[in-house]
Design an enzyme around this catalytic site. Structure first.
Site, PDB file in Angstrom:
ATOM      1  N   GLU A 191       0.805  -1.224   0.000  1.00  0.00           N
ATOM      2  CA  GLU A 191       0.000   0.000   0.000  1.00  0.00           C
ATOM      3  C   GLU A 191       0.842   1.279   0.000  1.00  0.00           C
ATOM      4  O   GLU A 191       0.807   2.055   0.974  1.00  0.00           O
ATOM      5  CB  GLU A 191      -0.972  -0.006   1.183  1.00  0.00           C
ATOM      6  CG  GLU A 191      -1.895  -1.211   1.204  1.00  0.00           C
ATOM      7  CD  GLU A 191      -2.903  -1.183   2.357  1.00  0.00           C
ATOM      8  OE1 GLU A 191      -2.822  -0.279   3.196  1.00  0.00           O
ATOM      9  OE2 GLU A 191      -3.770  -2.074   2.399  1.00  0.00           O
ATOM     10  N   GLU A 245      -5.458  -8.616   0.557  1.00  0.00           N
ATOM     11  CA  GLU A 245      -6.137  -8.301   1.826  1.00  0.00           C
ATOM     12  C   GLU A 245      -7.604  -8.031   1.562  1.00  0.00           C
ATOM     13  O   GLU A 245      -7.944  -7.284   0.645  1.00  0.00           O
ATOM     14  CB  GLU A 245      -5.568  -7.039   2.497  1.00  0.00           C
ATOM     15  CG  GLU A 245      -4.229  -7.194   3.129  1.00  0.00           C
ATOM     16  CD  GLU A 245      -3.746  -5.911   3.824  1.00  0.00           C
ATOM     17  OE1 GLU A 245      -4.579  -5.091   4.265  1.00  0.00           O
ATOM     18  OE2 GLU A 245      -2.524  -5.741   3.896  1.00  0.00           O
TER      19      GLU A 245
HETATM   20  O1  IFM Z   1      -4.226  -3.388   9.087  1.00  0.00           O
HETATM   21  C1  IFM Z   1      -4.176  -2.822   7.815  1.00  0.00           C
HETATM   22  C2  IFM Z   1      -3.016  -3.376   7.033  1.00  0.00           C
HETATM   23  O2  IFM Z   1      -1.807  -3.201   7.688  1.00  0.00           O
HETATM   24  C3  IFM Z   1      -2.915  -2.679   5.692  1.00  0.00           C
HETATM   25  N1  IFM Z   1      -4.179  -2.740   5.008  1.00  0.00           N
HETATM   26  C4  IFM Z   1      -5.359  -2.330   5.726  1.00  0.00           C
HETATM   27  C5  IFM Z   1      -5.434  -3.082   7.046  1.00  0.00           C
HETATM   28  C6  IFM Z   1      -6.706  -2.656   7.817  1.00  0.00           C
HETATM   29  O3  IFM Z   1      -6.690  -1.300   8.059  1.00  0.00           O
END
Ligand code: IFM
Length: 471
Positions: A193, A377
């Site tokens: 990210e 994710e």
């Molecule tokens: O916990 C985070 C992760 O580290 C990066 N993506 C979003 C998740 C939830 O906020």
């Protein structure tokens, strides 16, 4: 460990007729999820779970500094202990294996494996070697992210991602890691990210290092992407057989009304969140609309940078959580207009599975050379409680089922999605929200470090078992 995974799985009773949410997870018979080559795993990140921040020569990271600064993290929480995974990794691998998860996405803590002079920290490296070796022995595929936000503090002291040199230091780190860990890693992701690192870290200050200047954010973004491109080249040279990619958070923006201004606002939202990263990766250029919107924020780009940034990838990791309803701000930009009466999670994020499908099909249409995709994710936070030894995370079960259905729809529409990682394997340090927000499919009692498998994890495991049993 609080409860033994395989023992728990053996006690899951078959869904009884009419039992609410008893078997909500199981996908329909025609779902692509039943394909055995569709990888189902879980993800974590080093600072969010490891703890042991002062052990074995680990150096401070920007998150140690940031979380120790009063007012930056809810309740003053820090990652100093987190889930104590550094000491409990063997139990946590058992947990993954017991649930039958096929892949594990983890990140390496840069300050744990490299001294400030660039030489390896053997103790830190050994930790990851032990962990990855055990995962391999268990037949679990390893997806390793090199940078999930824990920049060594000594690099931040030299300007962090505002300093172009950090990109070259990152390439050195990628070089060390791929020389040391090749053979143990199935897939490398350079960055997690970058949008968040740049905008939350350097733009609005919600994340470490806590700087607040939009010009900083765009320059940090360019250096992050440059670091990514340099690292891909190093990884390819050192570890030719593994897969290499990057993980991007993407956002769905939908217009508040059908007016031309609101529709344009929604487009700009997606340019700012998605094209900002995907255009340079796959087209070798930044979207010009971005700098028309915010004149004077163009990063300094040197000759050859865009070519490095657009080095071909083996996969793209997509992190998706919610959509944003946007309207024109009356000038040229956009503003959030939160919708009333929609389903939300503990984070306040709207549950909007169609957004995942729409983004995936949109990316396929927009980028001719889009590589295979992993959903690296997806998940949600809820205020989960252990009651009589059980955690009934009903909303999460329904959330997962609906998002997996959205992935299936995208696959049926022709998008090459190869797998899906639940965020997260266990409750953990949720950055500026500390330990209050629980994203895990396994509950963590931070007082005792007891792990309790939530109902969602039981149902994922049950599905995997059923899929395994198919001829
Ligand atoms: O916990 C985070 C992760 O580290 C990066 N993506 C979003 C998740 C939830 O906020």
């Amino acid at each position: 460990m609080g409860n033994d995974a395989s023992a728990v799985l053996d006690t899951i009773s078959p869904p009884s007729a009419g039992a609410p949410h008893a078997d909500l997870f199981t996908p329909p018979a025609d779902s692509s999820l039943w394909r055995k080559d569709f990888l189902l795993g879980a993800a974590t990140a080093s600072y969010q779970i490891e703890g042991a921040v002062n052990e074995d020569g680990r150096l401070p990271s920007i998150w140690d500094t940031f979380s120790a600064t009063p007012g930056k993290v809810l309740a003053g929480d820090t990652g100093a202990v987190a889930c104590d995974h550094y000491h409990r990794w063997e139990q946590d691998v058992e947990l993954l294996a017991g649930l039958g998860l096929e892949a594990y996405r983890l990140s390496v803590a840069w300050p744990r494996v490299m001294h400030a002079d660039g030489t390896p920290n053997r103790n830190g490296l050994d930790f990851y070697k032990r962990l990855l070796t055990r995962l391999k022995e268990k037949g679990i595929k390893t997806f390793v992210t090199l940078y999930h936000w824990d920049l060594p503090q000594y690099l931040e002291d030299r300007g962090g991602w505002l300093n172009r040199d950090t990109a070259y230091r990152f390439a050195d780190y990628a070089d060390l890691m791929s020389r040391e860990l090749h053979g143990l890693v199935d897939a490398w992701a350079t960055l997690n990210e970058p949008w968040c690192s740049a905008y939350l870290g350097y733009g609005n200050g919600h994340h470490a290092p806590g700087l607040t200047n939009v010009r900083y954010a765009t320059q940090a973004m360019h250096h992050l992407l440059l670091a990514h491109g340099l690292a891909i080249q190093v990884l390819r040279a050192n570890d030719p057989t593994s897969h290499k990619g990057i993980v991007a958070n993407v956002g769905r923006g939908t217009p508040d009304s059908d007016s031309a201004a609101d529709r344009r606002a929604a487009e700009l939202f997606e340019v700012q969140h998605n094209a900002w990263i995907l255009d340079p990766l796959f087209n070798g250029e930044y979207p010009q609309a971005l700098f028309e919107l915010w004149p004077g924020t163009e990063p300094l780009v040197l000759d050859g940078d865009m070519q490095t940034i657009s080095t071909p990838l083996d996969f793209l990791g997509i992190n998706y959580y919610f959509r944003t309803n946007v309207a024109s701000d009356g000038a040229h930009g956009f503003k959030d207009v939160p919708l009333a009466g929609v389903e939300r999670t503990q984070m306040g994020w709207e549950v909007y599975p169609d957004g995942l499908r729409d983004l995936l099909t949109g990316f396929r249409a927009d980028y001719a050379n889009l590589p295979p995709i992993y959903i690296t994710e997806n998940g949600m936070a809820s205020n989960d409680q252990v009651i009589d030894g059980h955690v009934k995370d009903t909303q999460r079960i329904s959330f997962l089922k609906r998002h997996l259905a959205a992935v299936d729809q995208a696959i049926k529409a022709g998008v090459d999605v190869r797998g899906y990682f639940l965020w997260s394997l266990m409750d953990n340090f949720e950055w500026a929200f500390g330990y209050e927000r629980r994203f895990g499919i396994v509950h963590v009692d931070y007082g005792t470090q007891k792990r309790t498998i939530k109902r969602s994890a039981e149902l994922v495991a049950k599905f995997l078992k059923e899929r395994d049993a198919l001829a």
